[in-house]
Design an enzyme around this catalytic site. Structure first.
Site, PDB file in Angstrom:
ATOM      1  N   ASP A 162    -115.341 -10.421  16.983  1.00 28.76           N
ATOM      2  CA  ASP A 162    -114.131 -11.080  17.481  1.00 28.76           C
ATOM      3  C   ASP A 162    -114.116 -11.186  18.992  1.00 28.76           C
ATOM      4  OD1 ASP A 162    -112.890 -11.877  15.236  1.00 28.76           O
ATOM      5  OD2 ASP A 162    -111.391 -10.285  15.180  1.00 28.76           O
ATOM      6  N   ASP A 190    -112.397 -14.782   5.727  1.00 27.36           N
ATOM      7  CA  ASP A 190    -112.149 -13.547   6.483  1.00 27.36           C
ATOM      8  C   ASP A 190    -111.889 -12.367   5.546  1.00 27.36           C
ATOM      9  OD1 ASP A 190    -111.778 -12.017   8.780  1.00 27.36           O
ATOM     10  OD2 ASP A 190    -110.529 -13.536   9.743  1.00 27.36           O
TER      11      ASP A 190
HETATM   12  C1  GLA Z   1    -109.682 -12.043  12.188  1.00 32.02           C
HETATM   13  C2  GLA Z   1    -110.858 -12.898  12.605  1.00 32.02           C
HETATM   14  C3  GLA Z   1    -110.465 -13.760  13.764  1.00 32.02           C
HETATM   15  C4  GLA Z   1    -109.285 -14.622  13.367  1.00 32.02           C
HETATM   16  C5  GLA Z   1    -108.151 -13.764  12.869  1.00 32.02           C
HETATM   17  C6  GLA Z   1    -107.042 -14.597  12.289  1.00 32.02           C
HETATM   18  O1  GLA Z   1    -109.350 -11.114  13.161  1.00 32.02           O
HETATM   19  O2  GLA Z   1    -111.961 -12.096  12.889  1.00 32.02           O
HETATM   20  O3  GLA Z   1    -111.539 -14.554  14.186  1.00 32.02           O
HETATM   21  O4  GLA Z   1    -109.686 -15.530  12.370  1.00 32.02           O
HETATM   22  O5  GLA Z   1    -108.579 -12.861  11.869  1.00 32.02           O
HETATM   23  O6  GLA Z   1    -105.990 -13.830  11.848  1.00 32.02           O
END
Ligand code: GLA
Length: 722
Positions: free
Chosen positions: A525, A467
């Site tokens: 997301d 990430d």
């Molecule tokens: C980001 C990612 C999510 C999740 C969160 C975890 O927002 O895009 O999918 O993994 O971090 O903190």
């Protein structure tokens, strides 16, 4: 010489005669086989008039256009030296209007023939042209490489070399290509968190339409692809010329039209003032700028990009497992007891890879702390990750883990031990309560490698969700991006079996630079299918669907609060690297059965979904989205028909299914993904009959009337030729 590269319906003609900077005489449809005389005739015929109040020779757009040639549009390179430097004022002056000259003996060309066709002639398979330019007064060299791949994708990059004694500043080192006057309409993208890749169309007027990404990652509003096309170009119609920068840091893409010269498309890394200063003898190699032409609308771009990407893809020949990700199921509330029911349910519905998301490492109970401390938190996982992994493996699934290596929380052991590794200055704004780790700080990248290497060596981990949840804001995006590429490359070399997903608060880092070193991208997301329909439609213009992580979420989407039918969620998530992000332990028996049936269909259709041609219809009703995947032999296809909003007419037009073999007979059947909601008294007769048999030509030209779907519903059809 004039070089003619041809491949897959695309032609590129490059003139490297004389000592002027080589020029692209043509980039567009294949002009067919030509001999040297025809190419010379074209070059002679292409020389324009000399207009009043201009330079006294015909202006030609070169491959590295600069003011020194009389080009007053955006230049390809901008270089500078300190006038007081060792090379003196004359070199600095020369660089204000470089006079780059071709070194004729530096030109190298290769134009391999592709496989022979039915009559024994070799198909043209593209080729490469490379050359070096020098400005002796300025003591710089520019080496340019142009490649036309067998799939018809054109890509270019430069290497800038400082041959002087004082530092050479590089302000721009970008690719500029001509587009014809008929390409008068633009398409590019913007977006937000959970709403990535929203298309924007506008006319290409006089001036520069420039898109600059200054996030140190693509960003949710990434321009992604800048396309110029003939008026009204669509998914299936119109000519399109498009560019993408294969780089995960700052980028620029532009289209320019002026009263003075040809229209251009440009793109490259966006360099901040002073960010790149080459010492004597040093050079800078730019990322590739990828350019694609299509005579058949936007689908024609994907038709070249997808096969090309598949030719070097890290996942070629590897099945995309059904994933379950714990994020929206449990967020930070992790424990073996909490996850066991989820593991059991996942195994029952056919999940193949179980991914533990954020929250497993030292002190991480929320998003305010602990980034950087990549050791397992014994308070949550007393026996380490071992017992969880054993449980997951025992249930027949692979195990994956979330990490965010480039980041650090102020409240972390790492920040306390190495405050000098935090990028920027203290007092700079935090973002999601976190800072960026300066991967160029001595020891920082080495430390990260050791931590990640230890995690992978000590645990049976098949996959990392990598990430990147904030913009850089401080530091050098150029240096940081090179450093993260090097870190990923090193980790991949040490653990070749481990797959990596590129995630950045959803889809804020999706580009062809990161795709060279990762195996999946998290497209967004949002798991709201309504948003996903559009996000996938446009993200898949460049990135093939097998890369696009697409998850089945809960009935009520966490990001938007919208509620969606299970069948719509299943139909949407099917077309990608499918997964689940929903607490299945709370799902009903009927829902679990439907999800299990869906994963069975996904596994059965996986070779088609992940290896076929993506096609998208230009539906007459903007509320209706039609897309599909057609096998390369065209014997098998799946199509989705979705209604995003209320129909604009009582009887929406028949759905046309493009890309099939016109002469083959197809049996069309609905794929059972649960009941879609309709707003009608009676279905079309063919639908109630259960199937229909029509030729590919009929399906493409006449189409099929559909049940009247309620908004936010979809049907998926399977087509088999006999
Ligand atoms: C980001 C990612 C999510 C999740 C969160 C975890 O927002 O895009 O999918 O993994 O971090 O903190």
């Amino acid at each position: 010489m004039i070089h003619h590269l041809r491949a897959a319906g695309v032609g590129v003609i490059v003139d490297t005669r004389g000592t002027g900077v080589p020029a692209v005489l043509h980039w567009g449809p294949d002009l067919g086989a030509t001999d040297a005389a025809a190419l010379s005739a074209l070059a002679a015929a292409s020389v324009p008039a000399v207009p009043p109040s201009s330079i006294d020779v015909p202006l030609r757009l070169s491959l590295v256009p600069t003011r020194g040639e009389g080009w007053s549009g955006r230049p390809g390179v901008e270089l500078f030296r300190d006038a007081g430097g060792a090379d003196g004022a004359s070199a600095a002056r020369a660089l204000r209007a470089p006079r780059l000259e071709l070194v004729p003996e530096s030109v190298t060309v290769s134009a391999p023939a592709g496989p022979a066709d039915a009559v024994g002639a070799a198909d043209p398979a593209g080729g490469t042209v490379s050359f070096e330019l020098v400005d002796l007064d300025a003591s710089v060299a520019v080496a340019t490489r142009l490649e036309l791949t067998p799939e018809g994708v054109l890509r270019l990059r430069h290497r800038i070399e400082n041959r002087g004694r004082s530092p050479l500043g590089v302000g721009r080192a970008a690719v500029v290509l001509p587009v014809p006057a008929r390409a008068s309409e633009l398409l590019d993208f913007s977006g937000l968190w959970a709403h990535e890749r929203r298309p924007i169309r506008r006319a290409l007027e006089h001036g520069v339409h420039a898109r600059e990404g200054r996030h140190g990652r693509g960003g949710h509003d990434d321009a992604y692809l800048l396309a110029a096309g003939t008026p009204g170009f669509g998914f299936r119609t119109g000519e399109v010329w498009a560019a993408h920068v294969a780089w995960s840091g700052d980028t620029e893409l532009w289209a320019e039209r002026s009263a003075l010269g040809p229209a251009t498309l440009g793109g490259g890394e966006l360099l901040a003032p002073g960010e790149v200063a080459l010492a004597a003898g040093e050079s800078l190699e730019t990322p590739w700028t990828v350019a694609v032409y299509s005579a058949e609308g936007l689908d024609g771009l994907s038709d070249r990009l997808h096969p090309w990407i598949r030719s070097w893809s890290t996942i070629a020949g590897r099945r995309r497992p059904v994933v379950l990700n714990t994020w929206e199921a449990v967020y930070f509330d992790q424990s073996l007891a909490k996850l066991e029911p989820l593991i059991d349910a996942a195994a029952r519905v056919g999940v193949e890879r179980f991914v533990l998301d954020d929250g497993w490492f030292l002190g991480r109970r929320d998003d305010r702390r602990a980034l950087g401390d990549w050791t397992v938190d014994p308070a949550i996982w007393p026996g380490g990750l071992g017992p969880l992994i054993e449980r997951v493996r025992g249930a027949g699934m692979e195990f994956g883990l979330w990490v965010e290596p480039e980041m650090v929380s102020a409240d972390s052991e790492l920040a306390r031990a190495h405050p000098d590794w935090v990028l920027g200055r203290s007092g700079d704004p935090e973002w999601r309560f976190q800072r960026v780790l300066d991967l160029t700080a001595p020891g920082a990248a080495e430390h990260l490698f050791e931590r990640l290497d230890a995690l992978l060596a000590g645990n049976d981990i098949a996959y990392l969700k990598w990430d990147h949840n904030r913009d850089l804001l401080g530091g050098s995006a150029h240096a940081q991006t090179h450093a993260v590429y090097a870190l990923i490359d090193r980790l991949r070399a040490a653990h070749p079996g481990v797959e990596i997903e590129s995630c950045a608060s959803g889809g804020a880092r999706i580009d062809l630079g990161v795709l060279e070193r990762t195996d999946r991208v998290w497209a967004s997301d949002t798991n709201d299918p309504l948003e996903r329909q559009s996000i996938h439609r446009y993200t898949s213009l460049v990135v093939p669907p097998e890369y696009l992580g697409s998850h089945l979420g809960a009935a009520r989407a966490h990001t938007t609060g919208r509620t969606a039918e299970l069948s719509f969620r299943l139909a949407t998530a099917l077309f990608g690297s499918a997964g689940i992000e929903w607490n299945l332990a709370t799902a009903s028996e009927a829902e679990l059965a439907a999800v299990a049936a869906w994963t069975t269909q996904y596994r059965r259709l996986r070779p088609l979904l992940h290896g076929g041609r993506v096609v998208r219809a230009d539906a007459a009703d903007p509320a209706q989205l039609v897309h599909g995947v057609v096998a390369s032999d065209r014997r098998h296809a799946v199509f989705s028909v979705a209604m995003l909003a209320s129909a604009t007419t009582a009887l929406p037009p028949a759905v046309r299914m493009p890309g099939l073999d016109p002469d083959a007979d197809y049996t069309v059947r609905v794929l059972d993904l649960g009941r879609a909601r309709t707003v009608q008294d009676a279905n079309p007769a063919w639908f109630d009959a259960g199937e229909v048999r029509l030729t590919g030509r009929m399906l493409a030209e006449v189409g099929l009337p559909m049940p009247l779907l309620a908004p936010e519903n979809a049907l998926v059809f399977e087509l088999v030729a006999d």
